[in-house]
Design a protein around this motif. Sequence first.
Motif, PDB file in Angstrom:
ATOM      1  N   THR A   1      22.167  -7.619  -3.655  1.00  0.00           N
ATOM      2  CA  THR A   1      22.557  -6.268  -4.072  1.00  0.00           C
ATOM      3  C   THR A   1      21.486  -5.761  -5.040  1.00  0.00           C
ATOM      4  N   ARG A   2      21.418  -4.474  -5.224  1.00  0.00           N
ATOM      5  CA  ARG A   2      20.419  -3.913  -6.139  1.00  0.00           C
ATOM      6  C   ARG A   2      20.627  -4.436  -7.555  1.00  0.00           C
ATOM      7  N   GLU A   3      21.873  -4.627  -7.957  1.00  0.00           N
ATOM      8  CA  GLU A   3      22.161  -5.098  -9.314  1.00  0.00           C
ATOM      9  C   GLU A   3      21.604  -6.497  -9.563  1.00  0.00           C
ATOM     10  N   GLU A   4      21.471  -7.274  -8.516  1.00  0.00           N
ATOM     11  CA  GLU A   4      20.967  -8.640  -8.668  1.00  0.00           C
ATOM     12  C   GLU A   4      19.448  -8.695  -8.805  1.00  0.00           C
ATOM     13  N   VAL A   5      18.779  -7.669  -8.333  1.00  0.00           N
ATOM     14  CA  VAL A   5      17.313  -7.656  -8.359  1.00  0.00           C
ATOM     15  C   VAL A   5      16.854  -7.111  -9.709  1.00  0.00           C
TER      16      VAL A   5
ATOM     17  N   LYS B   1      11.080   5.818   4.004  1.00  0.00           N
ATOM     18  CA  LYS B   1      11.670   6.530   5.148  1.00  0.00           C
ATOM     19  C   LYS B   1      12.807   5.723   5.761  1.00  0.00           C
ATOM     20  N   GLU B   2      12.603   4.410   5.874  1.00  0.00           N
ATOM     21  CA  GLU B   2      13.658   3.555   6.431  1.00  0.00           C
ATOM     22  C   GLU B   2      14.860   3.506   5.496  1.00  0.00           C
ATOM     23  N   ALA B   3      14.596   3.437   4.188  1.00  0.00           N
ATOM     24  CA  ALA B   3      15.686   3.409   3.195  1.00  0.00           C
ATOM     25  C   ALA B   3      16.506   4.696   3.253  1.00  0.00           C
ATOM     26  N   ALA B   4      15.822   5.830   3.419  1.00  0.00           N
ATOM     27  CA  ALA B   4      16.505   7.119   3.481  1.00  0.00           C
ATOM     28  C   ALA B   4      17.321   7.251   4.762  1.00  0.00           C
ATOM     29  N   ARG B   5      16.857   6.621   5.828  1.00  0.00           N
ATOM     30  CA  ARG B   5      17.547   6.704   7.120  1.00  0.00           C
ATOM     31  C   ARG B   5      18.860   5.909   7.111  1.00  0.00           C
ATOM     32  N   ARG B   6      18.918   4.846   6.312  1.00  0.00           N
ATOM     33  CA  ARG B   6      20.095   3.985   6.282  1.00  0.00           C
ATOM     34  C   ARG B   6      21.221   4.591   5.454  1.00  0.00           C
ATOM     35  N   GLU B   7      22.402   4.113   5.704  1.00  0.00           N
ATOM     36  CA  GLU B   7      23.555   4.550   4.911  1.00  0.00           C
ATOM     37  C   GLU B   7      23.470   3.971   3.508  1.00  0.00           C
TER      38      GLU B   7
ATOM     39  N   ILE C   1      14.697  -0.911  -2.567  1.00  0.00           N
ATOM     40  CA  ILE C   1      14.406  -2.169  -3.253  1.00  0.00           C
ATOM     41  C   ILE C   1      14.831  -3.367  -2.411  1.00  0.00           C
ATOM     42  N   THR C   2      16.014  -3.321  -1.832  1.00  0.00           N
ATOM     43  CA  THR C   2      16.478  -4.478  -1.053  1.00  0.00           C
ATOM     44  C   THR C   2      15.672  -4.651   0.231  1.00  0.00           C
ATOM     45  N   LEU C   3      15.152  -3.551   0.787  1.00  0.00           N
ATOM     46  CA  LEU C   3      14.274  -3.651   1.957  1.00  0.00           C
ATOM     47  C   LEU C   3      12.999  -4.420   1.614  1.00  0.00           C
ATOM     48  N   ILE C   4      12.372  -4.037   0.507  1.00  0.00           N
ATOM     49  CA  ILE C   4      11.116  -4.686   0.126  1.00  0.00           C
ATOM     50  C   ILE C   4      11.357  -6.139  -0.269  1.00  0.00           C
ATOM     51  N   GLU C   5      12.536  -6.436  -0.818  1.00  0.00           N
ATOM     52  CA  GLU C   5      12.862  -7.811  -1.183  1.00  0.00           C
ATOM     53  C   GLU C   5      12.904  -8.732   0.037  1.00  0.00           C
ATOM     54  N   GLN C   6      13.050  -8.167   1.243  1.00  0.00           N
ATOM     55  CA  GLN C   6      13.108  -8.978   2.449  1.00  0.00           C
ATOM     56  C   GLN C   6      11.732  -9.315   3.014  1.00  0.00           C
ATOM     57  N   ARG C   7      10.680  -8.802   2.410  1.00  0.00           N
ATOM     58  CA  ARG C   7       9.328  -9.167   2.848  1.00  0.00           C
ATOM     59  C   ARG C   7       9.136 -10.679   2.722  1.00  0.00           C
ATOM     60  N   LEU C   8       8.427 -11.255   3.669  1.00  0.00           N
ATOM     61  CA  LEU C   8       8.219 -12.703   3.653  1.00  0.00           C
ATOM     62  C   LEU C   8       7.495 -13.160   2.396  1.00  0.00           C
ATOM     63  N   ASP C   9       6.452 -12.448   1.981  1.00  0.00           N
ATOM     64  CA  ASP C   9       5.734 -12.885   0.788  1.00  0.00           C
ATOM     65  C   ASP C   9       6.633 -12.863  -0.444  1.00  0.00           C
TER      66      ASP C   9
ATOM     67  N   SER D   1       0.837  -1.197   0.000  1.00  0.00           N
ATOM     68  CA  SER D   1       0.000   0.000   0.000  1.00  0.00           C
ATOM     69  C   SER D   1       0.874   1.250   0.000  1.00  0.00           C
ATOM     70  N   GLU D   2       0.251   2.389  -0.209  1.00  0.00           N
ATOM     71  CA  GLU D   2       0.978   3.658  -0.173  1.00  0.00           C
ATOM     72  C   GLU D   2       1.600   3.881   1.200  1.00  0.00           C
ATOM     73  N   LYS D   3       0.849   3.568   2.253  1.00  0.00           N
ATOM     74  CA  LYS D   3       1.352   3.758   3.616  1.00  0.00           C
ATOM     75  C   LYS D   3       2.588   2.887   3.864  1.00  0.00           C
ATOM     76  N   GLN D   4       2.520   1.629   3.438  1.00  0.00           N
ATOM     77  CA  GLN D   4       3.659   0.728   3.607  1.00  0.00           C
ATOM     78  C   GLN D   4       4.857   1.210   2.792  1.00  0.00           C
ATOM     79  N   PHE D   5       4.580   1.630   1.563  1.00  0.00           N
ATOM     80  CA  PHE D   5       5.662   2.043   0.669  1.00  0.00           C
ATOM     81  C   PHE D   5       6.392   3.269   1.230  1.00  0.00           C
ATOM     82  N   ARG D   6       5.614   4.207   1.751  1.00  0.00           N
ATOM     83  CA  ARG D   6       6.217   5.412   2.332  1.00  0.00           C
ATOM     84  C   ARG D   6       7.065   5.038   3.547  1.00  0.00           C
ATOM     85  N   LYS D   7       6.609   4.053   4.321  1.00  0.00           N
ATOM     86  CA  LYS D   7       7.366   3.590   5.485  1.00  0.00           C
ATOM     87  C   LYS D   7       8.705   2.978   5.041  1.00  0.00           C
ATOM     88  N   TYR D   8       8.668   2.173   3.969  1.00  0.00           N
ATOM     89  CA  TYR D   8       9.901   1.587   3.446  1.00  0.00           C
ATOM     90  C   TYR D   8      10.856   2.685   2.968  1.00  0.00           C
TER      91      TYR D   8
END
Length: 208
Positions: free
Chosen positions: A189-193, A79-85, A93-101, A70-77
């Motif tokens: 890595t992003r290149e692998e996705v 924000k977390e991506a921006a917070r990380r180095e 992209i790599t954050l969302i790839e870790q979702r269980l589904d 959803s938009e809410k979930q995507f925005r949360k991802y």
Amino acid sequence: MARYRGPVEKIERRLDADLGLKGERRLNGKSALEKRPFAPGQHGQRRAKLSEYGLQLREKQKAKFMYGVSEKQFRKYFKEAARREGNTGSNLITLIEQRLDNVVYRMGFATTRANARQFTTHGHILVDGQKVNIPSFVVKPGQKIEIKEKSKNNPQIQRALELTNQTGIVDWVDVDKDKAFGIFTRIPTREEVVIPVEERLIVELYSK
């Protein structure tokens, strides 16, 4: 925004991208995008030139529909991506790839992410031996994902595993198809996705 439940092939045609929403139908060359590679509707064959904002929005829509968030979930991802180095787009992209589904899908236990989400919510998936029915659960490297014993003969799961002979399985999971389990060995890595998304435009959209 509620999750979209309408005709998914219309979405692929509108966004002009194969988002993997139809699974086996796509593998058999029967997807609507291949048969009618233009937007749906009366004027679909006359694609309008998109503005800069339109291009950015389209990339975000591609990612949201492809991963089923959803938009809410995507925005949360985001924000977390921006917070990380590191690169924010790659982190996203790599954050969302870790979702269980998504991991269930990447391991070949489902033909689409939507199927993987359904298997998860219906309790067919175990993580390190424990039932987890939350599709957004974050899988960590080294964790074992398996199909519950009573569900291993599910025809949809068996068919999905058969199709991995055509599609292959990504390098960041180690799967035993006979026993229907896999290990999430590492974060890719992003290149692998390989996905039809330019996350740079998504970053630009959210950075305004």
